[in-house]
Design a protein around this motif. Structure first.
Motif, PDB file in Angstrom:
ATOM      1  N   PHE A   1       0.810  -1.214   0.000  1.00 17.75           N
ATOM      2  CA  PHE A   1       0.000   0.000   0.000  1.00 17.75           C
ATOM      3  C   PHE A   1       0.847   1.270   0.000  1.00 17.75           C
ATOM      4  N   ARG A   2       1.984   1.230   0.652  1.00 15.04           N
ATOM      5  CA  ARG A   2       2.823   2.411   0.784  1.00 15.04           C
ATOM      6  C   ARG A   2       4.235   2.075   0.298  1.00 15.04           C
ATOM      7  N   VAL A   3       4.521   2.466  -0.940  1.00 15.97           N
ATOM      8  CA  VAL A   3       5.857   2.203  -1.508  1.00 15.97           C
ATOM      9  C   VAL A   3       6.825   3.241  -0.937  1.00 15.97           C
ATOM     10  N   TRP A   4       7.796   2.740  -0.152  1.00 10.65           N
ATOM     11  CA  TRP A   4       8.749   3.652   0.467  1.00 10.65           C
ATOM     12  C   TRP A   4       9.918   3.932  -0.463  1.00 10.65           C
TER      13      TRP A   4
ATOM     14  N   PRO B   1      16.129 -15.659   5.490  1.00 11.97           N
ATOM     15  CA  PRO B   1      16.449 -15.274   4.111  1.00 11.97           C
ATOM     16  C   PRO B   1      15.314 -15.583   3.126  1.00 11.97           C
ATOM     17  N   LEU B   2      14.533 -16.632   3.405  1.00 13.85           N
ATOM     18  CA  LEU B   2      13.416 -16.962   2.521  1.00 13.85           C
ATOM     19  C   LEU B   2      12.373 -15.845   2.534  1.00 13.85           C
ATOM     20  N   MET B   3      12.005 -15.390   3.745  1.00 15.02           N
ATOM     21  CA  MET B   3      11.028 -14.297   3.833  1.00 15.02           C
ATOM     22  C   MET B   3      11.604 -13.005   3.278  1.00 15.02           C
ATOM     23  N   SER B   4      12.911 -12.793   3.441  1.00 18.10           N
ATOM     24  CA  SER B   4      13.555 -11.610   2.884  1.00 18.10           C
ATOM     25  C   SER B   4      13.464 -11.615   1.365  1.00 18.10           C
ATOM     26  N   ALA B   5      13.692 -12.803   0.762  1.00 16.98           N
ATOM     27  CA  ALA B   5      13.624 -12.905  -0.697  1.00 16.98           C
ATOM     28  C   ALA B   5      12.205 -12.643  -1.199  1.00 16.98           C
ATOM     29  N   MET B   6      11.219 -13.163  -0.471  1.00 17.78           N
ATOM     30  CA  MET B   6       9.833 -12.915  -0.866  1.00 17.78           C
ATOM     31  C   MET B   6       9.501 -11.431  -0.763  1.00 17.78           C
ATOM     32  N   PHE B   7       9.973 -10.798   0.289  1.00 22.20           N
ATOM     33  CA  PHE B   7       9.714  -9.366   0.450  1.00 22.20           C
ATOM     34  C   PHE B   7      10.400  -8.571  -0.657  1.00 22.20           C
TER      35      PHE B   7
ATOM     36  N   TRP C   1      10.266  -5.322  -5.699  1.00 23.64           N
ATOM     37  CA  TRP C   1      10.558  -5.152  -7.121  1.00 23.64           C
ATOM     38  C   TRP C   1       9.284  -4.907  -7.920  1.00 23.64           C
ATOM     39  N   HIS C   2       8.267  -5.742  -7.669  1.00 21.17           N
ATOM     40  CA  HIS C   2       7.010  -5.592  -8.401  1.00 21.17           C
ATOM     41  C   HIS C   2       6.307  -4.284  -8.035  1.00 21.17           C
TER      42      HIS C   2
ATOM     43  N   ARG D   1       7.635  -1.477  -6.943  1.00 22.20           N
ATOM     44  CA  ARG D   1       8.346  -0.320  -7.486  1.00 22.20           C
ATOM     45  C   ARG D   1       8.121  -0.203  -9.000  1.00 22.20           C
ATOM     46  N   ARG D   2       8.091  -1.330  -9.695  1.00 22.54           N
ATOM     47  CA  ARG D   2       7.798  -1.284 -11.127  1.00 22.54           C
ATOM     48  C   ARG D   2       6.397  -0.716 -11.369  1.00 22.54           C
ATOM     49  N   ARG D   3       5.446  -1.167 -10.561  1.00 20.60           N
ATOM     50  CA  ARG D   3       4.078  -0.658 -10.712  1.00 20.60           C
ATOM     51  C   ARG D   3       4.031   0.829 -10.384  1.00 20.60           C
ATOM     52  N   HIS D   4       4.725   1.227  -9.342  1.00 21.93           N
ATOM     53  CA  HIS D   4       4.744   2.635  -8.943  1.00 21.93           C
ATOM     54  C   HIS D   4       5.363   3.495 -10.046  1.00 21.93           C
ATOM     55  N   GLU D   5       6.455   3.021 -10.623  1.00 16.39           N
ATOM     56  CA  GLU D   5       7.112   3.780 -11.693  1.00 16.39           C
ATOM     57  C   GLU D   5       6.228   3.840 -12.937  1.00 16.39           C
ATOM     58  N   ALA D   6       5.535   2.721 -13.247  1.00 15.97           N
ATOM     59  CA  ALA D   6       4.643   2.722 -14.411  1.00 15.97           C
ATOM     60  C   ALA D   6       3.493   3.704 -14.216  1.00 15.97           C
ATOM     61  N   LEU D   7       2.936   3.737 -12.998  1.00 18.81           N
ATOM     62  CA  LEU D   7       1.858   4.684 -12.713  1.00 18.81           C
ATOM     63  C   LEU D   7       2.354   6.126 -12.809  1.00 18.81           C
ATOM     64  N   ALA D   8       3.578   6.363 -12.353  1.00 18.66           N
ATOM     65  CA  ALA D   8       4.139   7.707 -12.439  1.00 18.66           C
ATOM     66  C   ALA D   8       4.294   8.131 -13.897  1.00 18.66           C
ATOM     67  N   VAL D   9       4.737   7.187 -14.758  1.00 22.70           N
ATOM     68  CA  VAL D   9       4.881   7.494 -16.184  1.00 22.70           C
ATOM     69  C   VAL D   9       3.516   7.809 -16.803  1.00 22.70           C
ATOM     70  N   VAL D  10       2.518   6.997 -16.456  1.00 27.02           N
ATOM     71  CA  VAL D  10       1.169   7.215 -16.993  1.00 27.02           C
ATOM     72  C   VAL D  10       0.623   8.567 -16.535  1.00 27.02           C
ATOM     73  N   GLU D  11       0.838   8.895 -15.262  1.00 27.12           N
ATOM     74  CA  GLU D  11       0.349  10.184 -14.748  1.00 27.12           C
ATOM     75  C   GLU D  11       1.044  11.353 -15.438  1.00 27.12           C
ATOM     76  N   ARG D  12       2.359  11.214 -15.679  1.00 23.42           N
ATOM     77  CA  ARG D  12       3.074  12.285 -16.375  1.00 23.42           C
ATOM     78  C   ARG D  12       2.557  12.445 -17.797  1.00 23.42           C
ATOM     79  N   GLN D  13       2.354  11.301 -18.471  1.00 19.81           N
ATOM     80  CA  GLN D  13       1.840  11.379 -19.841  1.00 19.81           C
ATOM     81  C   GLN D  13       0.441  11.978 -19.871  1.00 19.81           C
ATOM     82  N   ALA D  14      -0.400  11.595 -18.898  1.00 21.99           N
ATOM     83  CA  ALA D  14      -1.757  12.153 -18.842  1.00 21.99           C
ATOM     84  C   ALA D  14      -1.713  13.655 -18.590  1.00 21.99           C
TER      85      ALA D  14
END
Length: 360
Positions: A51-54, A92-98, A103-104, A106-119
């Motif tokens: 919910f909150r990408v830091w 380490p297993l839970m760390s890898a999952m986190f 990664w996912h 931040r990619r979504r956050h960056e994609a939304l930022a690109v879409v908002e800039r384009q809009a």
């Protein structure tokens, strides 16, 4: 104080911090049950981050603290024999999952930022275009009016027929029409673009039909008209119908059919204008509603116009919450306008104007 202010700005993170601290205490107090609070900490951390990408620094700092705290407690219990050493692999297993979640997210956050800039860029571009259309159209009207006035004075004082003056006046009139349409399109996104009032559909369409039936020698036909009150902007609807009928006259010859009719549909009314002219190619159907689009780029300017009429029709229909469509069957072209909010619907019947025309 700065910490308290930060926690007030980020209540979700503050709540998670309290929850994680309570679970760390539970891991220390009940070693045999520590896998339950351990998983609570990691699962809640993943959910909060969703919910909150830091920022990157805050993310890895938080990850490091959680890894160190949970790993230290499990390691301590493993040394005293209260936990299996294999439990350490959970960290380490839970760390890898986190990290995968990070990664996912931040990619979504960056994609939304690109879409908002384009809009935002697109909205800014459209705003500048509308402002340019309005300003250019408004500023050009004055010199066109002045030039037209001088030419009319020159024609009256010249005394001799001057075809050049007539041509210049015709071109200035055409420019004035273009400017009026540009101004109309520039206002299309304004909240007061249409001012709704109740209009009686049948006499309204009869009036439009009668005006146009005297303009050009065509086989004019007033078909069946739906009866009822329609909530529309009468000036806007008249402008849209005029644009469609002007098109119909342009692309038909003497004696060709032009029919106006309407019918009730889905709580609204569909107004159809059909002509038996030259039709529209399939390639042109995808862009005829665009500004400055022409059904045939090869048409002469005098015949094809500048491509603003159908764009105006589309803008007016959408401003009413309706839509406009076109269908082509051979050489027959039918434009249909759907407008909602028709009430007091009575039985559709042929208009008495059609009877008057047949008897005249």
């Amino acid at each position: 104080m700065r910490v308290i202010a930060l926690l007030r700005r980020r209540p979700i993170e503050a709540a998670w911090g309290t929850f994680a601290a309570a679970n760390l205490v539970a891991m220390g107090l009940w070693p045999s049950w520590e896998t339950i609070p351990f998983h609570f900490i990691w699962i809640s951390l993943t959910l909060v981050y969703g919910f909150r990408v830091w920022r990157v620094t805050a993310t890895y700092l938080t990850l490091g603290v959680v890894v160190a705290a949970t790993g230290a407690l499990i390691l301590q219990d493993a040394f005293i024999g209260q936990q299996l050493w294999g439990e350490l692999f959970e960290v380490p297993l839970m760390s890898a999952m986190f990290l995968a979640m990070v990664w996912h997210a931040r990619r979504r956050h960056e994609a939304l930022a690109v879409v908002e800039r384009q809009a935002a860029q697109r909205a800014s571009l459209l705003e500048r275009q509308e402002r340019f259309l309005h300003d250019a159209s408004h500023e050009l009207r004055t010199p066109v009016t002045i030039a037209r006035g001088h030419l009319e004075v020159l024609r009256r004082t010249n005394g001799n027929p001057a075809p050049e003056i007539d041509v210049a006046l015709d071109e200035l009139e055409r420019i004035e029409q273009i400017l009026e349409r540009l101004l109309l399109l520039a206002k299309a996104d304004q909240p007061d673009f249409v001012v709704l009032e109740e209009v009686d559909v049948e006499p309204f369409l009869e009036d439009v039909f009668m005006r146009w039936s005297e303009v050009a020698p065509r086989a004019w036909l007033l078909g069946v008209l739906a009866s009822g009150k329609l909530a529309v902007d009468p000036d806007g609807l008249r402008c849209a119908l005029d644009a469609l009928l002007e098109n119909a006259v342009k692309y038909t010859e003497t004696g060709d059919l032009i029919e106006v009719r309407s019918r009730a549909a889905n709580g609204g009314v569909v107004i159809e204008i059909e002509d038996g002219g030259c039709g529209i190619s399939e390639d042109a159907l995808t862009h005829i509603w665009d500004r400055f689009a022409r059904a045939d780029a090869a048409r002469t300017r005098a015949h094809g116009g500048v491509g603003l009429g159908l764009a105006i029709v589309d803008a007016i229909c959408k401003a009413h919450g309706g839509r406009c469509t076109v269908r082509v069957n051979g050489d027959t072209t039918t434009f249909a306008l759907f407008l909602p909010h028709l009430r007091t619907l009575l039985r559709a019947h042929p208009a008495h104007v059609a009877e008057l025309l047949r008897n005249s």
